[in-house]
Design a protein around this motif. Sequence first.
Motif, PDB file in Angstrom:
ATOM      1  N   PHE A  76      -7.580   3.806   1.799  1.00  0.00           N
ATOM      2  CA  PHE A  76      -7.692   2.610   0.959  1.00  0.00           C
ATOM      3  C   PHE A  76      -8.621   1.571   1.606  1.00  0.00           C
ATOM      4  N   PHE A  87      -0.838  -0.559  -5.009  1.00  0.00           N
ATOM      5  CA  PHE A  87      -1.726  -1.397  -4.203  1.00  0.00           C
ATOM      6  C   PHE A  87      -1.851  -2.744  -4.886  1.00  0.00           C
ATOM      7  N   VAL A 106       0.865  -1.178   0.000  1.00  0.00           N
ATOM      8  CA  VAL A 106       0.000   0.000   0.000  1.00  0.00           C
ATOM      9  C   VAL A 106       0.900   1.225   0.000  1.00  0.00           C
ATOM     10  N   THR A 137      -1.758   7.380   1.190  1.00  0.00           N
ATOM     11  CA  THR A 137      -3.135   7.100   0.778  1.00  0.00           C
ATOM     12  C   THR A 137      -3.920   6.602   1.988  1.00  0.00           C
ATOM     13  N   THR A 190      -9.775   1.181 -10.365  1.00  0.00           N
ATOM     14  CA  THR A 190     -11.059   1.868 -10.291  1.00  0.00           C
ATOM     15  C   THR A 190     -11.481   2.237 -11.710  1.00  0.00           C
ATOM     16  N   ASP A 209     -13.206   8.341  -3.734  1.00  0.00           N
ATOM     17  CA  ASP A 209     -12.012   7.685  -4.290  1.00  0.00           C
ATOM     18  C   ASP A 209     -11.200   7.072  -3.159  1.00  0.00           C
ATOM     19  N   ASN A 266      -4.654  10.092  -2.929  1.00  0.00           N
ATOM     20  CA  ASN A 266      -3.352  10.191  -2.267  1.00  0.00           C
ATOM     21  C   ASN A 266      -2.937  11.653  -2.097  1.00  0.00           C
ATOM     22  N   HIS A 311      -4.027   1.029  -9.934  1.00  0.00           N
ATOM     23  CA  HIS A 311      -3.301   1.681  -8.840  1.00  0.00           C
ATOM     24  C   HIS A 311      -2.137   0.769  -8.460  1.00  0.00           C
ATOM     25  N   LEU A 324      -9.112  -4.670   0.916  1.00  0.00           N
ATOM     26  CA  LEU A 324      -8.137  -4.672  -0.178  1.00  0.00           C
ATOM     27  C   LEU A 324      -7.540  -6.057  -0.389  1.00  0.00           C
ATOM     28  N   SER A 373     -15.664   3.704  -6.967  1.00  0.00           N
ATOM     29  CA  SER A 373     -15.127   5.043  -6.720  1.00  0.00           C
ATOM     30  C   SER A 373     -16.084   6.129  -7.213  1.00  0.00           C
ATOM     31  N   PHE A 400      -8.553   5.511  -3.238  1.00  0.00           N
ATOM     32  CA  PHE A 400      -7.105   5.580  -3.472  1.00  0.00           C
ATOM     33  C   PHE A 400      -6.617   7.028  -3.611  1.00  0.00           C
TER      34      PHE A 400
END
Length: 201
Positions: A105, A141, A98, A102, A129, A183, A187, A138, A109, A179, A185
């Motif tokens: 998340f 991840f 990860v 971020t 996403t 979102d 960041n 992403h 996951l 998403s 993810f």
Amino acid sequence: MTELLGVILAGGQASRMGGGDKSLLPLAGKRVIDHVLERLRPQVTAMALNANGDPERFAEFNLPVVADSVAEFPGPLAGVLAGLDWAAERGAKYILTVAADTPFFPMDLQVRLEQARLAADLPIALAATQGPGKLYRHPTFGLWPVALREDLRQALALGLRKVVLWTDQHGTAEALFPSDHFDPFFNINMPEDLVKAEAMQ
């Protein structure tokens, strides 16, 4: 999957934030990394932090700090390799990575990445996403097999830097996360992102 090790990728230079550790910035009464740790800890059996420079600045977290073994900050793949080398020492077969910047998340996951990997019968799984007419991967991840670490080491030595160029060579499953309204993810790259993150709490 018996033992799954988590690796927090914090090896970047944070140039858009003016340098320093983005993960140590304050967010909602904690630090960004505290949010990351809270989300990752229930999903893995042990964790390490991939970071370069003086590891003592992370001493309070009581985590192994593994530095890139490739010079000149070649990007997240170097952090993945550092994590794979750490996992190999522990006899683990996979790591879950990860990003340290971020903080939102998904809590599922690991489960969804593993489901995607098994369903596709492929060695690697990355989070994704859906964007406007396009799927966004992403690449920080993901689930990564320790068995591919020497291949990754050789690829980095030959100058490969882009994550998906390497993962696509080996077959990569994608776990799609919603998403539409949020979102997961998102960041923190720039100072204004911290303001946005505060509003997302």
